[in-house]
Design a protein around this motif. Sequence first.
Motif, PDB file in Angstrom:
ATOM      1  N   ALA A  45       0.791  -1.236   0.000  1.00  0.00           N
ATOM      2  CA  ALA A  45       0.000   0.000   0.000  1.00  0.00           C
ATOM      3  C   ALA A  45       0.822   1.286   0.000  1.00  0.00           C
ATOM      4  CB  ALA A  45      -0.935  -0.001   1.205  1.00  0.00           C
ATOM      5  N   HIS A  46       2.140   1.213  -0.060  1.00  0.00           N
ATOM      6  CA  HIS A  46       2.978   2.404  -0.011  1.00  0.00           C
ATOM      7  C   HIS A  46       3.109   3.084  -1.380  1.00  0.00           C
ATOM      8  CE1 HIS A  46       4.125   1.953   4.124  1.00  0.00           C
ATOM      9  NE2 HIS A  46       4.480   0.694   3.910  1.00  0.00           N
ATOM     10  N   ALA A  47       3.346   4.399  -1.356  1.00  0.00           N
ATOM     11  CA  ALA A  47       3.493   5.209  -2.567  1.00  0.00           C
ATOM     12  C   ALA A  47       4.911   5.047  -3.117  1.00  0.00           C
ATOM     13  CB  ALA A  47       3.187   6.672  -2.278  1.00  0.00           C
ATOM     14  N   ALA A  48       5.130   3.910  -3.756  1.00  0.00           N
ATOM     15  CA  ALA A  48       6.430   3.608  -4.349  1.00  0.00           C
ATOM     16  C   ALA A  48       6.207   2.885  -5.672  1.00  0.00           C
ATOM     17  CB  ALA A  48       7.260   2.731  -3.414  1.00  0.00           C
ATOM     18  N   ALA A  49       7.044   3.202  -6.633  1.00  0.00           N
ATOM     19  CA  ALA A  49       6.985   2.546  -7.938  1.00  0.00           C
ATOM     20  C   ALA A  49       8.382   2.531  -8.524  1.00  0.00           C
ATOM     21  CB  ALA A  49       6.019   3.287  -8.870  1.00  0.00           C
ATOM     22  N   ALA A  50       8.556   1.713  -9.545  1.00  0.00           N
ATOM     23  CA  ALA A  50       9.830   1.653 -10.254  1.00  0.00           C
ATOM     24  C   ALA A  50       9.550   1.579 -11.737  1.00  0.00           C
ATOM     25  CB  ALA A  50      10.637   0.448  -9.791  1.00  0.00           C
ATOM     26  N   VAL A  51      10.431   2.196 -12.521  1.00  0.00           N
ATOM     27  CA  VAL A  51      10.318   2.199 -13.978  1.00  0.00           C
ATOM     28  C   VAL A  51      11.662   1.784 -14.554  1.00  0.00           C
ATOM     29  CG1 VAL A  51      10.029   3.667 -16.016  1.00  0.00           C
ATOM     30  CG2 VAL A  51       8.519   3.971 -14.041  1.00  0.00           C
ATOM     31  N   ARG A  52      11.629   0.827 -15.459  1.00  0.00           N
ATOM     32  CA  ARG A  52      12.827   0.426 -16.197  1.00  0.00           C
ATOM     33  C   ARG A  52      12.700   0.946 -17.614  1.00  0.00           C
ATOM     34  NH1 ARG A  52      13.924  -5.723 -14.122  1.00  0.00           N
ATOM     35  NH2 ARG A  52      14.668  -5.090 -12.051  1.00  0.00           N
ATOM     36  N   PRO A  53      13.513   1.945 -17.960  1.00  0.00           N
ATOM     37  CA  PRO A  53      13.462   2.490 -19.317  1.00  0.00           C
ATOM     38  C   PRO A  53      13.834   1.432 -20.350  1.00  0.00           C
ATOM     39  CG  PRO A  53      14.669   3.946 -17.839  1.00  0.00           C
ATOM     40  CD  PRO A  53      14.451   2.648 -17.104  1.00  0.00           C
ATOM     41  N   ALA A  54      13.399   1.660 -21.570  1.00  0.00           N
ATOM     42  CA  ALA A  54      13.687   0.717 -22.652  1.00  0.00           C
ATOM     43  C   ALA A  54      15.154   0.745 -23.071  1.00  0.00           C
ATOM     44  CB  ALA A  54      12.797   1.028 -23.856  1.00  0.00           C
ATOM     45  N   ALA A  55      15.848   1.840 -22.844  1.00  0.00           N
ATOM     46  CA  ALA A  55      17.235   1.971 -23.280  1.00  0.00           C
ATOM     47  C   ALA A  55      18.112   0.911 -22.620  1.00  0.00           C
ATOM     48  CB  ALA A  55      17.759   3.364 -22.938  1.00  0.00           C
ATOM     49  N   PRO A  56      18.892   0.181 -23.404  1.00  0.00           N
ATOM     50  CA  PRO A  56      19.772  -0.842 -22.833  1.00  0.00           C
ATOM     51  C   PRO A  56      20.726  -0.230 -21.799  1.00  0.00           C
ATOM     52  CG  PRO A  56      19.744  -0.975 -25.236  1.00  0.00           C
ATOM     53  CD  PRO A  56      19.013   0.278 -24.852  1.00  0.00           C
ATOM     54  N   GLY A  57      20.828  -0.882 -20.656  1.00  0.00           N
ATOM     55  CA  GLY A  57      21.747  -0.430 -19.616  1.00  0.00           C
ATOM     56  C   GLY A  57      21.250   0.734 -18.785  1.00  0.00           C
TER      57      GLY A  57
END
Length: 190
Positions: free
Chosen positions: A74-86
């Motif tokens: 329930a915490h306000a946390a997220a992660a994003v992995r960009p498409a760019a390699p590395g």
Amino acid sequence: MTEVRPSQRMRELGVVQHGAPALDTPSTALDLPAERATAELVIDQLTEAMDRIARAHDFSGKGMGLAAPQINIAHAAAAVRPAAPGAETIVLLNPRITASSDEIDEQYEGCLSFFDVRGMVPRPLRITVETTALDGSKVTTVYERGLARLVQHEVDHLEGHLYIARMRPGVDPIPVEEYRQTGRAWAYDQ
């Protein structure tokens, strides 16, 4: 043998599915730095879940995001992995969109919480986001185009919204079987 639907595969990987209360409930902000240990644990859980999901599906064209409510946190946390390699994973703690461009575009989005469909979603091409660092300081970052789209999608999750709420009236999601852009980046005018 019955084919496993994409949404069932995500459920098996630990992703909460559409209709679950966790997806409709705004997330609780982390009190940083007091809850630093909790934030670090949530980040680890998001990273582990993203690793599992990435082994099951190719996100190289557009990147991938995951919000804590999607793994029943329930915490306000997220992660994003960009498409760019590395490219490094972007961690969003208590994110808040503080500005967005008037210029928008409309592209297909998918969601791990209902992976059987894709929907055309209008979004600003540029956003400014304020997050909280583990030490409690505020960090402001500008995101553009595909990365702005990914970040907005995850911020929506933290606010208890799914992308279907952002679709234009009268526009419905399409079955994933009809979607022809898997593995390709979103297209933008230069």
